[in-house]
Each structure stands twice: as structure tokens, then as C-alpha cells.
Enzyme design. Structure first.
Site, PDB file in Angstrom:
ATOM      1  N   GLY A   1     -11.776 -21.374  -4.852  1.00 27.66           N
ATOM      2  CA  GLY A   1     -13.081 -20.724  -4.644  1.00 27.66           C
ATOM      3  C   GLY A   1     -13.839 -21.122  -3.400  1.00 27.66           C
ATOM      4  O   GLY A   1     -15.065 -21.057  -3.387  1.00 27.66           O
TER       5      GLY A   1
ATOM      6  N   ASP B   1       0.374  -7.614   1.501  1.00 32.22           N
ATOM      7  CA  ASP B   1       0.719  -6.197   1.642  1.00 32.22           C
ATOM      8  C   ASP B   1       2.229  -5.962   1.576  1.00 32.22           C
ATOM      9  O   ASP B   1       2.783  -5.249   2.409  1.00 32.22           O
ATOM     10  CB  ASP B   1       0.131  -5.611   2.941  1.00 32.22           C
ATOM     11  CG  ASP B   1       0.092  -4.085   2.905  1.00 32.22           C
ATOM     12  OD1 ASP B   1       0.488  -3.493   1.872  1.00 32.22           O
ATOM     13  OD2 ASP B   1      -0.313  -3.478   3.907  1.00 32.22           O
TER      14      ASP B   1
ATOM     15  N   HIS C   1       0.824  -1.215   0.000  1.00 33.09           N
ATOM     16  CA  HIS C   1       0.000   0.000   0.000  1.00 33.09           C
ATOM     17  C   HIS C   1       0.855   1.261   0.000  1.00 33.09           C
ATOM     18  O   HIS C   1       0.333   2.360  -0.066  1.00 33.09           O
ATOM     19  CB  HIS C   1      -1.036  -0.010   1.120  1.00 33.09           C
ATOM     20  CG  HIS C   1      -0.514   0.229   2.489  1.00 33.09           C
ATOM     21  ND1 HIS C   1      -0.297  -0.792   3.389  1.00 33.09           N
ATOM     22  CD2 HIS C   1      -0.166   1.360   3.129  1.00 33.09           C
ATOM     23  CE1 HIS C   1       0.156  -0.279   4.514  1.00 33.09           C
ATOM     24  NE2 HIS C   1       0.243   1.022   4.384  1.00 33.09           N
TER      25      HIS C   1
ATOM     26  N   GLY D   1       2.766   6.453   7.945  1.00 28.55           N
ATOM     27  CA  GLY D   1       4.136   6.735   7.508  1.00 28.55           C
ATOM     28  C   GLY D   1       5.103   5.664   7.963  1.00 28.55           C
ATOM     29  O   GLY D   1       6.182   5.499   7.404  1.00 28.55           O
ATOM     30  N   ASN D   2       4.722   4.930   9.023  1.00 27.22           N
ATOM     31  CA  ASN D   2       5.524   3.790   9.474  1.00 27.22           C
ATOM     32  C   ASN D   2       5.461   2.632   8.475  1.00 27.22           C
ATOM     33  O   ASN D   2       6.298   1.740   8.493  1.00 27.22           O
ATOM     34  CB  ASN D   2       5.019   3.260  10.817  1.00 27.22           C
ATOM     35  CG  ASN D   2       5.795   3.806  11.991  1.00 27.22           C
ATOM     36  OD1 ASN D   2       5.266   4.547  12.801  1.00 27.22           O
ATOM     37  ND2 ASN D   2       7.075   3.464  12.079  1.00 27.22           N
ATOM     38  N   SER D   3       4.439   2.668   7.650  1.00 27.67           N
ATOM     39  CA  SER D   3       4.184   1.577   6.725  1.00 27.67           C
ATOM     40  C   SER D   3       5.412   1.184   5.946  1.00 27.67           C
ATOM     41  O   SER D   3       6.059   2.021   5.325  1.00 27.67           O
ATOM     42  CB  SER D   3       3.117   1.984   5.726  1.00 27.67           C
ATOM     43  OG  SER D   3       1.878   1.805   6.288  1.00 27.67           O
TER      44      SER D   3
END
Lengths: 495, 475
Positions: free
Chosen positions: B277, B135, B104, B222-224
Site C-alpha cells: 500500500g 498487459d 487488453h 491491431g499490432n497489440s
């Protein structure tokens, strides 16, 4: 003026009764001032004699209006509804507006109909029987107990020659009857206004400069000829400025006690004999098109038509399907008549729905559509519409905390399920904090399996749920439900 | 406890430059900040006096491998291609200049990635690949530029995240709100947290195939993408998200998973997974109902219509007992990702044998896997129409009961442009243009270029809640 529910605002304290009738708004409010000014300007010096004449006409015509109260009994409560109705014959038949009954209700939930005469002590009400709703006009019919018949006069008594009503004109002065709330004994009063707009939506409708009658109550001309019935739910758009929305927020205001719009008598008198044969309003003719969407003028011009309506879906097993109608066909004519261009565009949908409802079962409906640029005619015989929501059986299980309702054809449409899958029951109501609610069941969930057994029919499901509820040793029951495209296993703890 | 995403707002830890938070920081500079700084000073003095030895050398080396990432990217949300900027963190994980960060933070929508090294030098970087399911994204530093400018960098080392225990002290390093190289300290609050979020990484699915580390080390926007490390500076997680309005409930992707995904991205530029599925659910206390032994089986809550599992005859309410003979235990939510991963890590097109119990009967089902796709399709802008769209993907069609993947979902329209004037709006699905079915993005592109060359009224068919309407795009 004030809505019947806001009984906290009393009418003019200082005025006499007659004052109150001619000036229904509380003194000092602007509508009152405006109305008074209008009245003065209109009738000038002739005020006294003219007013007296209208007052006599009004008194006579009060016998055609009643207030109706009924109770909607649901799983948990019993809610009263108060609406106004108009008498249509000498046998105590009264009609009231279609919007007065919640579409989720079934007629068996409507109980204890009471009819009140305007201005009479509310203790002296008469009971009434619910007859049903007509599919074409959408009116509900009730029949009042015989004891009240001598006090009632049908509105047809005040109908003029056809030319009077078809001749309703812009700027014509009209007046109508309205009733106060129950805590004021439904005291009748007069409203008057001037017609400022005539619209076809798709019924011929007159819109006045001011409120002209109670919703569902009659409007007359200066000679007392019946011109039409007040339409409920007529909203006006305003911008509301407040601290929360300093730049203005669009709001629609609906006066629930009075209305400024009325449907013309031409749209009413010819259809009064459409008394439903049963409480479900059968028969209901069915063609089977769904998701009708009008074309806007740009699209119509592009397709070189005046106006058209797009059919989103053609329902399985319907006459429309048999006729060869296809999804995305653009309807341009019905029964050989090109569609009239009604405004706003969405009125077109009501128009088509009404045109089907106008027919009887077995009638052949002919539809002309535009398909890939070519005109195609299709025709089919109308049949009875499959079981409706209001006809679906239902049963409340209080220990589990939900109502199981029979799965009907409309459920299949809403859930986009092929007819072969039309099985199971619907959670019609889920009681807050009940075992079912705690397990995660929500209203309109589609219950496919109960304790691992697929639900084949409503009866089986009801029997199974009843057995589960009766078994006091049971600790849980497991439902497989479908919500949207997903399924979920829900575990209802009973202990 | 299962984290219920519908009740709690999760926020991805990436700060936008134009967000109010950063504005506030600069506004309050004169007075408040002075007090804050004073506070920081006291805290620092306190820390120093308590810990005279300082941090281990390896920890300081780790700090040198943590970078700030400034991202410029395109967005298609408003009917026009727009550019936006954001700040995130990352950690250099190889001698060759590969940087691990969050999906992200750096996605294929990024058009410019600027990395600030610990030496405060800025260097360009390129996206190697991303994997929104976990992520994670991998960047490559511009080595030519490094060489030309004679810059140097160090890289971090991984620890073993499987050996973490609740209560263990960890540090988060990153760029919260643009504050470069911020170190915060906390403990591992939970080493195997489960949550799955269908729209977690900017509308993309995440969390189905991994558990998360939960920490109370302060993690802010912002730590991401910054690392979660041990006292010795070994990377054991990539900080990713936190609860908005909660006190220090932060989450990180476990280092071992991050390392695996980074290897895959470095090798192929993407992670390919298999899909059959089934939507799983923990059994919790349902063993009794399904007559199962304890610690056996996983509940199939839903089967995607038209999926390989549906084709093989699997149904919602079935209990999965084994995958290729390997027993499955899905009693608790945090046990679900490894089971999902067991299927996802099979080669696409391979046959998986599922042992399934339905009622009293147990039998095997053979399911041939498909490639896993996101429900988020390709996005594009038709500038002259003032229209931005996203392709309906197979997964989106399945989730929304559409018959097939035909169509473009309207993301936005620009006021005053043909699409807005015609009445199209966000959420409508365009199924055909000029009576041509939009089976692929290319069909739409072709019609659009014809319009660009010679603008003429264009007939658009779109549906909203399955109600079909027609629209005219007029030049």
C-alpha cells in the site's frame, strides 16, 4: 430584454423617453410586439388613463429601489458587481439577493459599496456599509450613507393589508420596476405581466408570462400595492438548434437584467427585521444533518409515506448526532408537522434547511424519521454552527503564489476527514504560473506538512510560510498535500 | 523524462472491427488504395534492390509463429450484456501451442478466441490466464483441433531484452487494422521507459511493475500482442501501446518480463503479487531536502488508508532506504518498477522489513504483505432490471474513501428498464437492496434470482458522491 452587461444594444433610438418606458424592448423584436399586443388587448380603449395612473404610481415607488455596486477584492484583482436592491426602512437599509455574492468570498473581501439612485447621474453615488447576510432569507443587507436617506422611501410604505397579498391570484395583472445598466445611469423602466403560475419552492412564488421586474426589485398590483420582489436566476429551458447540434441541445437561459418570477410579499415583509448582527451573519443555528436527498413518489409509496428526505450523513459532534439521528434515516416530519409535498422533489431539501434556519440557537428541534420501517422521534437543541468558510482566516503569500486558508469544519466534511484530523491549511487560491502552481499545487489542496513539519494550526502555518517567504536565501520549500484520498510531496522552487 | 499520462492520450493497440478506421479502409478501396498499393510496390522494389540477401532464415521462421487473434467478448457497459469483437496479434511461444498476447486483447471477458495461423488456417484457442499489470495474456491453441485437421505451427524464440541498446534495429510484426502479418521496422528509442497507468488495460491498472521498451517501429491498432523482434527474429518485446496523434512513439513489454509472466501464467493461470500500500515517487532533486546521499532512497508519495503499510505506521513523505536490508535507489522514475517488483514478488503474507527515514530519524518497519488486488471488481448483468454493475473491490474502496468494499458500482442502465426508470445511472454505488447490505456479489445475485422468480418492487439504496438516495425497481 437586454442584460445590464450587454450595453452595446441601445434602446429604441427613434422613440421618446416615454416610449422607451412603456416598451423597453428594442423595436422590431418579438417580445416587444407580444408585450404591446398583450397590453392593447388587456386595456383596450382605457389605455391612456390607466397608463397615466400606473405611471404616477411607478414614479412614487422608484424611491424604494436603488442600484448597488461593490467590488470583490481577491489576491490579484478587484471585480465590480452591480445588483439591484430594495429599501426597507427610513434609516437607509437596503436588501439584495443572496446569490449576488460568490460563496467563496469572505465579507472582508467585499469593498467599496456604492448606491445609485435610478436615473441619476452615476457620478452622484452614495457610499454604503455592508451589514451581512441573513441565514434564513439569504438576503444581504447594506446601510446607505445618511445623506441619501431623504431620497429613499421604504417598500413597507406600499404594503397593503395582509389580505391583498395573500389574495394574489392566477391571471392577475402585475407590474414592476426594472433598471437599465450603469452606462445608462440605471434609468428606471416599467415591466408588466400576468401571473401564470403560483409555486411553493419553498417560498410562495408567482411566475409570470413575461418578465415583470428587475431581480431584487419590487412588483405591484394595479393599485400600487407591494406584492413581492423579483427573483434572480430564474432560468427558462430551451432547445437550441445549431450546426453543431442539429438535433437540438438543451440550454437554460437566464435573463440577468429582468425576471419573470417574484417571491410574494408574505415571504418578505415578516422577515425584514432579520438584520444580521455582524457581517458573518451570526448566529447560524446548526443541526448537523448532511446530504439530504428527497424520496421520489415511487419510493415514498413503497415506504408508505407521503414524502420523505433521506439523511446521507450525520455530522460528528452535531446536535443531530447527539439526538440519535442516524445516517440513512428518512425524515418524515419536523417539529410535529408532516413534511409538505413540495415540487420538484429537490425543493424538499431547501425546505428542511430553511426550517432549521428559522429557529434560534437553543431551540429544540424535533424530527420524526423512518428507520427500518418504524417511526422514531429524535430531538436536539440547536447550537451555533462551527466556523464557516466565509469566516475562515486567509493570507496570500505572493512570492510562493498561493493563499493559505484556515481549515474549517466544512473542509473536513468535503474531504471526509474525521474531526481528529481537522488540521492543516487549505490552498484557497493558487496563482497561475507561480512557484506553487509550477510545483503542482492546485486550488483546494489540503496542506498537511510544510518542510516536514506537520501543520498543527493556522497560525503556525502562516508564521512558517511567512518565514519561508522572508528568507531570501531559501532555494525551495517542500509541502505534503492531500488531494482526494492521495497525498503528494510538492517541491516549490523559490530560486 | 516522465511520461505524464494525464496530458497524453495513450491508446491500446487493439483494433475494433466496428471502428471507423477499418470502415475507412474498405471505403477508399477503389482509388486511394490503388495509389497506396502502388506506393507499397515501389517501396518493396526499393527494399529488395537494396537488400539482395533478404532477411535471415530465422526471421522468416518468426513470421510463421505470428498469429492474428479474433476476439469476441462480453461487455457490461450499457446496462445489458453485449458482445463486441476485436482483432489483435499474438506470437506462439512454445511447442505446446501457447500464445503470448496482450491482456487488453484477450481478457477473461473473451467468449471466443480464434487464432489465424501463418498458414491462414483458423484454430480455436482458450485463455490460460492474464496479467493486466504487465498487459500480458497467455492462450492455448486447441491442440485436438490442430491434430484433427493435421495443421502445423512453429514457435518463436526469445532474445535477451536486457541487452537491447537504444538505436538497435527492431521489427514489429502483427495485424494492424486487421492487415495480417504486417512487418514494420524501427529502432529501440528507449530501452527503459517508465509509465504507469491506473486504467491502462481497459480500466485495469498497468505498468507499476515493469518498464517498457520504446520504439519508433510503426505500431498501430491491431499490432497489440504481436512481437517486437530483432533482425534475427528473436522476440525481445510484446508490442502493446502507442501515443495517439504522435509519430511512432510505440511501447512494448520487454521480452524478459514477458517470458517470466508467461511462465507464471502457464503454471498457475495467474500472477500473484504482494501488496503493502505505498505509492512511490522518484526522488529526483529532493535528496538535499531529505538529507540523503545521492542515489539512495525512494520517496513514499502516498500510503493507502487501511493498507498494511498504513497499519505499520508508514506515512506519506517518508523515504524508503532499504527493503529487507537491500538498499533502494529510486532517483528516477524508471527505477521505480524494479523496487515495486521487489515487494510484489514476495510471497503473500510474508513480512517485509522496510528501512525508512523520516526527518532525521531512521528506523525499520515490519509490514506483512497482502495479496495485490485490482480496483476493478467482478462485473455482472441483471438483465431484467436493465442494470450492469461492478463489485466495489477493496482497492476501489481505498482509492475512493469508502469505508469498506460493500456495494456495486453501476456501469450502465438500459433505457426503459426498471433501473433506468427508477433513476439509477452510471457511477452510482448500490449499497443495499431490500435493506440487505451488498457485502458480496452473491448477496445481490440471490436477491435478483428471487426477483426473477417473482418480480416485486425492490428497494435499492445507492449513493453518489456520498449522497444517499432510494430507488424502486418496479417490474
Amino acid at each position: 430584454m437586454k442584460s445590464p452587461s450587454t450595453s452595446v444594444s441601445p434602446p429604441a433610438k427613434s422613440g421618446s423617453d416615454s416610449d422607451r418606458i412603456s416598451a423597453p424592448s428594442a423595436p422590431g423584436t418579438r417580445p416587444f410586439a407580444r408585450r404591446l399586443l398583450t397590453a392593447c388587448a388587456l386595456v383596450g380603449l382605457a389605455l391612456t388613463s390607466h397608463a397615466a395612473e400606473i405611471r404616477d404610481l411607478w414614479k412614487e415607488r422608484l424611491k424604494s429601489v436603488v442600484a448597488i455596486e461593490f467590488f470583490t477584492e481577491t489576491e490579484l484583482d478587484r471585480r465590480p458587481t452591480v445588483i439591484f436592491g430594495t429599501v426597507i426602512d427610513r434609516e437607509g437599509t437596503v436588501v439584495f439577493s443572496g446569490a449576488a455574492v460568490n460563496a467563496r468570498s469572505t465579507p472582508t473581501e467585499l469593498k467599496d459599496f456604492r448606491v445609485y439612485l435610478p436615473g441619476e447621474n452615476v457620478r452622484n453615488y452614495a457610499s454604503a456599509t455592508y451589514i451581512g447576510q441573513d441565514v434564513f432569507t439569504t438576503w444581504h443587507y447594506v446601510k446607505v450613507a445618511e445623506s441619501l436617506w431623504p431620497s429613499l422611501v421604504p417598500i413597507t410604505n406600499f404594503a397593503g393589508p395582509a389580505s391583498t397579498t395573500t389574495g394574489v391570484q392566477l391571471a392577475q395583472d402585475v407590474w414592476g420596476i426594472a433598471l437599465r445598466a450603469k452606462d445608462e445611469d440605471f434609468t428606471p423602466y416599467i415591466l408588466s405581466a400576468r401571473i401564470s403560475l403560483m409555486q411553493t419552492i419553498p417560498q410562495r412564488t408567482a411566475v409570470c408570462m413575461d418578465d415583470v421586474a428587475g431581480p431584487g426589485l419590487p412588483v405591484f398590483d394595479s393599485k400600487g400595492v407591494f406584492l413581492g420582489l423579483g427573483m434572480p436566476g430564474f432560468a427558462q429551458s430551451y432547445l437550441q438548434f445549431s450546426q453543431r447540434s442539429p438535433s437540438g441541445e438543451q440550454v437554460a437561459l437566464v435573463n440577468i437584467g429582468e425576471t419573470g418570477a417574484f417571491q410574494l410579499a408574505d415571504e418578505i415583509l415578516p422577515y425584514l427585521n432579520r438584520r444580521p448582527l455582524n457581517v458573518y451573519g451570526r448566529s447560524v443555528p446548526w443541526f448537523g444533518w448532511y446530504g439530504l436527498q428527497p424520496t421520489d413518489p415511487e419510493v415514498a409509496a413503497h415506504l408508505k409515506i407521503d414524502i420523505g428526505v433521506v439523511v446521507s450523513e450525520v455530522l460528528a459532534g452535531s446536535p443531530a448526532e447527539k439526538s440519535g439521528l442516524q445516517p440513512r434515516d428518512v425524515v418524515v416530519a419536523m417539529d410535529g408537522k408532516p413534511l409538505p409535498r413540495l415540487k420538484p422533489d429537490r425543493v424538499m431539501v431547501n425546505y428542511l434547511v430553511r426550517e432549521v434556519a428559522r429557529h434560534a440557537i437553543g431551540d429544540v428541534v424535533k424530527v420524526t424519521v423512518l428507520r427500518n420501517g418504524e417511526r422514531v422521534d429524535v430531538a436536539a437543541k440547536l447550537v451555533e454552527e462551527p466556523k464557516l468558510f466565509r469566516e475562515a482566516e486567509r493570507k496570500y503569500f505572493d512570492k510562493l503564489g498561493f493563499t493559505a486558508r484556515e481549515f474549517v469544519y466544512g473542509d473536513g466534511i468535503m474531504r471526509r476527514a474525521p474531526v481528529a484530523e481537522h488540521q492543516g491549511v487549505i490552498a484557497h487560491f493558487v496563482k497561475a504560473n507561480s512557484p506553487a502552481a509550477t510545483a503542482g499545487l492546485v486550488t483546494d489542496d489540503w496542506i498537511k506538512e510544510i518542510d516536514g513539519t506537520p501543520v498543527k494550526s493556522y497560525k503556525e502555518a502562516i508564521d512558517q510560510l511567512a518565514a519561508i517567504q522572508a528568507d531570501s536565501s531559501r532555494a525551495e520549500t517542500v509541502l505534503l498535500i492531500r488531494r482526494g484520498g492521495d497525498t503528494q510531496v510538492l517541491r516549490i522552487k523559490l530560486k | 523524462m516522465r511520461l505524464d499520462l494525464e496530458k497524453v492520450v495513450l491508446f491500446a493497440m487493439r483494433s475494433h472491427l466496428n471502428e471507423r478506421t477499418s470502415v475507412n479502409l474498405s471505403k477508399c478501396a477503389s482509388t486511394t488504395l490503388r495509389w497506396v498499393l502502388l506506393g507499397v510496390f515501389f517501396l518493396a522494389v526499393g527494399a529488395l534492390s537494396a537488400q539482395t540477401t533478404g532477411m535471415p532464415k530465422s526471421f522468416n521462421e518468426l513470421l510463421n509463429a505470428v498469429v492474428r487473434i479474433d476476439v469476441r467478448e462480453v461487455s457490461y457497459d450499457t446496462g445489458v450484456k453485449r458482445f463486441s469483437a476485436g482483432v489483435g496479434s499474438g506470437v506462439i511461444v512454445s511447442k505446446t501451442g501457447l500464445i503470448l498476447t496482450n491482456a487488453h486483447v484477450a481478457s477473461p471477458k473473451a467468449i471466443e478466441l480464434l487464432v489465424t495461423l501463418s498458414s491462414l488456417e483458423r484454430v480455436g484457442a482458450k485463455l490460460v490466464g492474464w496479467d493486466h499489470w504487465t498487459d500480458l495474456a497467455l492462450l492455448q491453441l486447441d491442440l485436438d483441433e490442430i491434430k484433427r485437421r493435421k495443421l502445423r505451427f512453429t514457435h518463436a524464440l526469445f532474445g535477451d531484452s536486457d541487452k537491447l541498446y537504444p538505436g538497435q534495429v527492431v521489427y514489429a510484426v502483427g495485424t494492424p487494422h486487421g492487415l495480417t502479418r504486417t512487418v514494420t521496422r524501427g529502432i529501440i528509442s528507449n530501452n527503459r521507459r517508465y509509465f504507469q497507468d491506473n486504467r491502462g488495460v481497459r480500466g485495469y491498472e498497468t505498468g507499476e511493475f515493469n518498464t517498457w521498451l520504446q520504439t519508433d517501429a510503426a505500431i498501430n491498432p491491431g499490432n497489440s500482442g504481436g512481437p517486437l523482434v530483432t533482425e534475427k527474429g528473436a522476440v525481445i518485446g510484446i508490442s502493446s501501446r502507442g501515443y495517439l496523434g504522435a509519430n511512432n512513439l510505440g511501447f512494448a513489454i520487454p521480452g524478459n518480463i514477458a517470458r517470466r509472466v508467461a511462465d507464471g501464467l502457464a503454471h498457475d493461470g495467474s500472477i500473484t503479487r504482494s501488496y503493502i500500500g505505498i505509492v512511490p515517487r522518484e526522488l529526483l532533486d529532493l535528496e538535499g531536502f531529505y538529507a540523503l546521499a545521492l542515489n539512495e532512497g525512494m520517496l513514499i508519495n502516498s500510503v493507502d488508508p487501511g493498507s498494511p503499510a498504513a497499519g505499520a505506521g508508514l506515512r506519506a513523505g517518508d523515504v524508503l532506504l532499504a527493503i529487507d536490508g537491500q538498499r533502494v535507489d529510486g532517483r528516477f522514475p524508471e527505477q521505480l518498477p524494479p523496487i515495486q517488483n521487489a515487494i510484489a514478488s514476495r510471497p503473500v503474507g510474508s513480512t517485509v522489513v522496510l528501512t525508512v527515514k523520516r526527518g532525521t530519524e531512521t528506523r525499520d518497519y515490519s509490514v506483512v504483505t497482502e495479496k495485490l488486488e485490482s480496483q476493478v471488481g467482478e462485473e455482472l448483468a441483471f438483465e431484467k432490471w436493465g442494470l450492469t454493475v461492478r463489485k466495489v473491490s477493496k482497492a476501489y474502496a481505498r482509492n475512493n474513501q469508502l469505508p469498506d468494499a460493500t456495494g456495486l458500482i453501476v456501469l450502465g442502465v438500459q433505457a426503459g428498464f426498471p433501473a433506468a426508470v427508477a433513476g439509477l445511472s452510471h457511477g452510482a454505488i448500490i449499497t443495499s437492496i431490500n435493506q440487505q447490505k451488498i457485502t458480496s456479489v452473491d448477496v445481490a445475485r440471490k436477491i435478483y434470482s428471487a426477483y426473477e422468480a417473482k418480480p416485486e418492487p425492490t428497494l435499492v439504496e445507492a449513493q453518489r458522491f456520498f449522497q444517499v438516495s432510494l430507488y424502486i425497481l418496479k417490474p
